[in-house]
Design a protein around this motif. Structure first.
Motif, PDB file in Angstrom:
ATOM      1  N   LYS A 116       0.828  -1.211   0.000  1.00  0.00           N
ATOM      2  CA  LYS A 116       0.000   0.000   0.000  1.00  0.00           C
ATOM      3  C   LYS A 116       0.860   1.259   0.000  1.00  0.00           C
ATOM      4  O   LYS A 116       0.561   2.224  -0.706  1.00  0.00           O
ATOM      5  CB  LYS A 116      -0.926   0.024   1.216  1.00  0.00           C
ATOM      6  CG  LYS A 116      -2.012  -1.017   1.197  1.00  0.00           C
ATOM      7  CD  LYS A 116      -2.840  -0.907   2.462  1.00  0.00           C
ATOM      8  CE  LYS A 116      -3.861  -2.002   2.576  1.00  0.00           C
ATOM      9  NZ  LYS A 116      -4.687  -1.844   3.775  1.00  0.00           N
ATOM     10  N   MET A 117       1.926   1.241   0.797  1.00  0.00           N
ATOM     11  CA  MET A 117       2.795   2.428   0.892  1.00  0.00           C
ATOM     12  C   MET A 117       3.506   2.718  -0.422  1.00  0.00           C
ATOM     13  O   MET A 117       3.604   3.870  -0.838  1.00  0.00           O
ATOM     14  CB  MET A 117       3.814   2.246   2.013  1.00  0.00           C
ATOM     15  CG  MET A 117       3.202   2.314   3.391  1.00  0.00           C
ATOM     16  SD  MET A 117       4.396   2.015   4.689  1.00  0.00           S
ATOM     17  CE  MET A 117       5.545   3.341   4.407  1.00  0.00           C
ATOM     18  N   ILE A 118       4.000   1.686  -1.073  1.00  0.00           N
ATOM     19  CA  ILE A 118       4.708   1.872  -2.343  1.00  0.00           C
ATOM     20  C   ILE A 118       3.762   2.462  -3.390  1.00  0.00           C
ATOM     21  O   ILE A 118       4.104   3.416  -4.092  1.00  0.00           O
ATOM     22  CB  ILE A 118       5.329   0.548  -2.831  1.00  0.00           C
ATOM     23  CG1 ILE A 118       6.489   0.162  -1.917  1.00  0.00           C
ATOM     24  CG2 ILE A 118       5.777   0.643  -4.282  1.00  0.00           C
ATOM     25  CD1 ILE A 118       7.005  -1.246  -2.126  1.00  0.00           C
ATOM     26  N   TYR A 119       2.566   1.918  -3.492  1.00  0.00           N
ATOM     27  CA  TYR A 119       1.604   2.423  -4.471  1.00  0.00           C
ATOM     28  C   TYR A 119       1.149   3.837  -4.133  1.00  0.00           C
ATOM     29  O   TYR A 119       1.051   4.691  -5.023  1.00  0.00           O
ATOM     30  CB  TYR A 119       0.408   1.471  -4.606  1.00  0.00           C
ATOM     31  CG  TYR A 119       0.679   0.342  -5.573  1.00  0.00           C
ATOM     32  CD1 TYR A 119       0.238   0.401  -6.888  1.00  0.00           C
ATOM     33  CD2 TYR A 119       1.396  -0.778  -5.182  1.00  0.00           C
ATOM     34  CE1 TYR A 119       0.495  -0.618  -7.782  1.00  0.00           C
ATOM     35  CE2 TYR A 119       1.667  -1.810  -6.066  1.00  0.00           C
ATOM     36  CZ  TYR A 119       1.213  -1.729  -7.367  1.00  0.00           C
ATOM     37  OH  TYR A 119       1.488  -2.737  -8.262  1.00  0.00           O
ATOM     38  N   ALA A 120       0.901   4.113  -2.861  1.00  0.00           N
ATOM     39  CA  ALA A 120       0.443   5.447  -2.464  1.00  0.00           C
ATOM     40  C   ALA A 120       1.513   6.497  -2.736  1.00  0.00           C
ATOM     41  O   ALA A 120       1.206   7.594  -3.222  1.00  0.00           O
ATOM     42  CB  ALA A 120       0.064   5.452  -0.987  1.00  0.00           C
ATOM     43  N   SER A 121       2.760   6.168  -2.463  1.00  0.00           N
ATOM     44  CA  SER A 121       3.821   7.155  -2.629  1.00  0.00           C
ATOM     45  C   SER A 121       4.216   7.366  -4.092  1.00  0.00           C
ATOM     46  O   SER A 121       4.805   8.382  -4.439  1.00  0.00           O
ATOM     47  CB  SER A 121       5.053   6.759  -1.812  1.00  0.00           C
ATOM     48  OG  SER A 121       5.601   5.556  -2.292  1.00  0.00           O
ATOM     49  N   SER A 122       3.876   6.435  -4.956  1.00  0.00           N
ATOM     50  CA  SER A 122       4.247   6.536  -6.370  1.00  0.00           C
ATOM     51  C   SER A 122       3.105   7.027  -7.255  1.00  0.00           C
ATOM     52  O   SER A 122       3.314   7.346  -8.420  1.00  0.00           O
ATOM     53  CB  SER A 122       4.701   5.164  -6.887  1.00  0.00           C
ATOM     54  OG  SER A 122       5.739   4.665  -6.094  1.00  0.00           O
ATOM     55  N   LYS A 123       1.900   7.088  -6.703  1.00  0.00           N
ATOM     56  CA  LYS A 123       0.696   7.351  -7.505  1.00  0.00           C
ATOM     57  C   LYS A 123       0.752   8.666  -8.279  1.00  0.00           C
ATOM     58  O   LYS A 123       0.520   8.687  -9.489  1.00  0.00           O
ATOM     59  CB  LYS A 123      -0.543   7.328  -6.612  1.00  0.00           C
ATOM     60  CG  LYS A 123      -1.831   7.592  -7.389  1.00  0.00           C
ATOM     61  CD  LYS A 123      -3.025   7.687  -6.486  1.00  0.00           C
ATOM     62  CE  LYS A 123      -3.005   9.031  -5.829  1.00  0.00           C
ATOM     63  NZ  LYS A 123      -4.234   9.432  -5.198  1.00  0.00           N
ATOM     64  N   ASP A 124       1.033   9.768  -7.608  1.00  0.00           N
ATOM     65  CA  ASP A 124       0.978  11.069  -8.285  1.00  0.00           C
ATOM     66  C   ASP A 124       1.983  11.169  -9.427  1.00  0.00           C
ATOM     67  O   ASP A 124       1.655  11.670 -10.496  1.00  0.00           O
ATOM     68  CB  ASP A 124       1.182  12.205  -7.286  1.00  0.00           C
ATOM     69  CG  ASP A 124      -0.009  12.370  -6.361  1.00  0.00           C
ATOM     70  OD1 ASP A 124      -1.131  11.944  -6.744  1.00  0.00           O
ATOM     71  OD2 ASP A 124       0.166  12.910  -5.259  1.00  0.00           O
ATOM     72  N   ARG A 125       3.180  10.667  -9.195  1.00  0.00           N
ATOM     73  CA  ARG A 125       4.184  10.716 -10.255  1.00  0.00           C
ATOM     74  C   ARG A 125       3.747   9.873 -11.457  1.00  0.00           C
ATOM     75  O   ARG A 125       3.860  10.286 -12.598  1.00  0.00           O
ATOM     76  CB  ARG A 125       5.535  10.225  -9.757  1.00  0.00           C
ATOM     77  CG  ARG A 125       6.589  10.336 -10.865  1.00  0.00           C
ATOM     78  CD  ARG A 125       7.880   9.684 -10.503  1.00  0.00           C
ATOM     79  NE  ARG A 125       8.900   9.747 -11.519  1.00  0.00           N
ATOM     80  CZ  ARG A 125       8.834   9.273 -12.750  1.00  0.00           C
ATOM     81  NH1 ARG A 125       7.723   8.749 -13.204  1.00  0.00           N
ATOM     82  NH2 ARG A 125       9.860   9.340 -13.571  1.00  0.00           N
ATOM     83  N   PHE A 126       3.217   8.677 -11.180  1.00  0.00           N
ATOM     84  CA  PHE A 126       2.770   7.817 -12.276  1.00  0.00           C
ATOM     85  C   PHE A 126       1.602   8.455 -13.023  1.00  0.00           C
ATOM     86  O   PHE A 126       1.581   8.481 -14.254  1.00  0.00           O
ATOM     87  CB  PHE A 126       2.380   6.433 -11.757  1.00  0.00           C
ATOM     88  CG  PHE A 126       1.826   5.538 -12.833  1.00  0.00           C
ATOM     89  CD1 PHE A 126       2.616   5.153 -13.907  1.00  0.00           C
ATOM     90  CD2 PHE A 126       0.515   5.104 -12.800  1.00  0.00           C
ATOM     91  CE1 PHE A 126       2.103   4.346 -14.925  1.00  0.00           C
ATOM     92  CE2 PHE A 126       0.002   4.304 -13.803  1.00  0.00           C
ATOM     93  CZ  PHE A 126       0.796   3.925 -14.863  1.00  0.00           C
ATOM     94  N   LYS A 127       0.657   8.988 -12.289  1.00  0.00           N
ATOM     95  CA  LYS A 127      -0.529   9.582 -12.904  1.00  0.00           C
ATOM     96  C   LYS A 127      -0.153  10.747 -13.832  1.00  0.00           C
ATOM     97  O   LYS A 127      -0.775  10.935 -14.873  1.00  0.00           O
ATOM     98  CB  LYS A 127      -1.485  10.056 -11.805  1.00  0.00           C
ATOM     99  CG  LYS A 127      -2.915  10.153 -12.262  1.00  0.00           C
ATOM    100  CD  LYS A 127      -3.817  10.472 -11.113  1.00  0.00           C
ATOM    101  CE  LYS A 127      -3.785  11.953 -10.913  1.00  0.00           C
ATOM    102  NZ  LYS A 127      -4.711  12.487  -9.973  1.00  0.00           N
ATOM    103  N   ARG A 128       0.882  11.487 -13.461  1.00  0.00           N
ATOM    104  CA  ARG A 128       1.341  12.601 -14.319  1.00  0.00           C
ATOM    105  C   ARG A 128       1.839  12.114 -15.669  1.00  0.00           C
ATOM    106  O   ARG A 128       1.831  12.864 -16.653  1.00  0.00           O
ATOM    107  CB  ARG A 128       2.443  13.395 -13.620  1.00  0.00           C
ATOM    108  CG  ARG A 128       1.930  14.372 -12.583  1.00  0.00           C
ATOM    109  CD  ARG A 128       2.996  15.369 -12.173  1.00  0.00           C
ATOM    110  NE  ARG A 128       4.171  14.767 -11.574  1.00  0.00           N
ATOM    111  CZ  ARG A 128       4.334  14.530 -10.271  1.00  0.00           C
ATOM    112  NH1 ARG A 128       3.371  14.820  -9.430  1.00  0.00           N
ATOM    113  NH2 ARG A 128       5.448  13.997  -9.828  1.00  0.00           N
ATOM    114  N   GLU A 129       2.290  10.874 -15.740  1.00  0.00           N
ATOM    115  CA  GLU A 129       2.775  10.303 -17.004  1.00  0.00           C
ATOM    116  C   GLU A 129       1.631  10.012 -17.979  1.00  0.00           C
ATOM    117  O   GLU A 129       1.857   9.841 -19.169  1.00  0.00           O
ATOM    118  CB  GLU A 129       3.554   9.009 -16.746  1.00  0.00           C
ATOM    119  CG  GLU A 129       4.790   9.177 -15.906  1.00  0.00           C
ATOM    120  CD  GLU A 129       5.942   9.806 -16.662  1.00  0.00           C
ATOM    121  OE1 GLU A 129       5.990   9.695 -17.897  1.00  0.00           O
ATOM    122  OE2 GLU A 129       6.809  10.408 -16.004  1.00  0.00           O
ATOM    123  N   LEU A 130       0.416   9.925 -17.449  1.00  0.00           N
ATOM    124  CA  LEU A 130      -0.743   9.575 -18.269  1.00  0.00           C
ATOM    125  C   LEU A 130      -1.576  10.824 -18.517  1.00  0.00           C
ATOM    126  O   LEU A 130      -2.481  11.145 -17.748  1.00  0.00           O
ATOM    127  CB  LEU A 130      -1.585   8.492 -17.570  1.00  0.00           C
ATOM    128  CG  LEU A 130      -0.840   7.231 -17.131  1.00  0.00           C
ATOM    129  CD1 LEU A 130      -1.785   6.287 -16.413  1.00  0.00           C
ATOM    130  CD2 LEU A 130      -0.162   6.546 -18.295  1.00  0.00           C
TER     131      LEU A 130
END
Length: 158
Positions: free
Chosen positions: A119-133
């Motif tokens: 959960k922590m890995i996904y939560a902390s990476s979400k915004d950066r990943f979403k910006r790629e899309l």
């Protein structure tokens, strides 16, 4: 053992200067993720895309794609019950004015049964990943299937 905040952040590999995990800033996004998303957005080649973080490679990859004929139910069934994922779903609907429309949903799937580290890995990476899309229109955070059922999509699409 009682740890202060700084010690806990070091153990979890958090960067206090920016408030995000180093994994987020160092998390690569495989080119296939962007390519498949562009195909969904521009060509409507897929109904959905499920993305997975490969921890060893520190990279987000495409785990599964759904054909355009697949339904919301197929999408929900494709998500793992005990692991986090990111997903995009191309939701088609008809407005009250009888116009055919579509919205691209970004779903951060974080089931209650997932491990805390996951959960922590996904939560902390979400915004950066979403910006790629580029082209996400609606975002959903879901911890159980009811938080992303078809009625939720319908209510959030307008």
């Amino acid at each position: 053992m009682d740890l202060d905040l700084f010690s806990r952040c070091c153990i979890l590999d958090l960067d206090l200067s920016c408030g995000e995990a180093n994994a987020a800033s160092g998390m690569a996004v495989h080119d296939e993720c962007k390519i498949k998303f562009l195909e969904l957005k521009a060509k409507r080649t897929f109904r959905y895309i499920i993305f997975k973080i490969e921890e060893k490679q520190k990279e987000v990859i495409v785990e599964k794609v759904g054909e355009p004929t697949q339904s919301h139910g197929d999408f929900a069934a494709a998500l793992p019950t005990a692991e986090c994922r990111y997903a995009v779903f191309d939701y088609d609907f008809v407005t009250e004015e009888n116009c055919q429309k579509s919205r691209i949903f970004f779903i951060a799937w974080s089931p209650d049964t997932a491990r805390v580290r996951n959960k922590m890995i996904y939560a902390s990476s979400k915004d950066r990943f979403k910006r790629e899309l580029d082209g996400i229109q609606v975002e959903l955070q879901a911890t159980d299937p009811t938080e992303m059922d078809l009625d939720v999509f319908k209510s959030r699409a307008n």
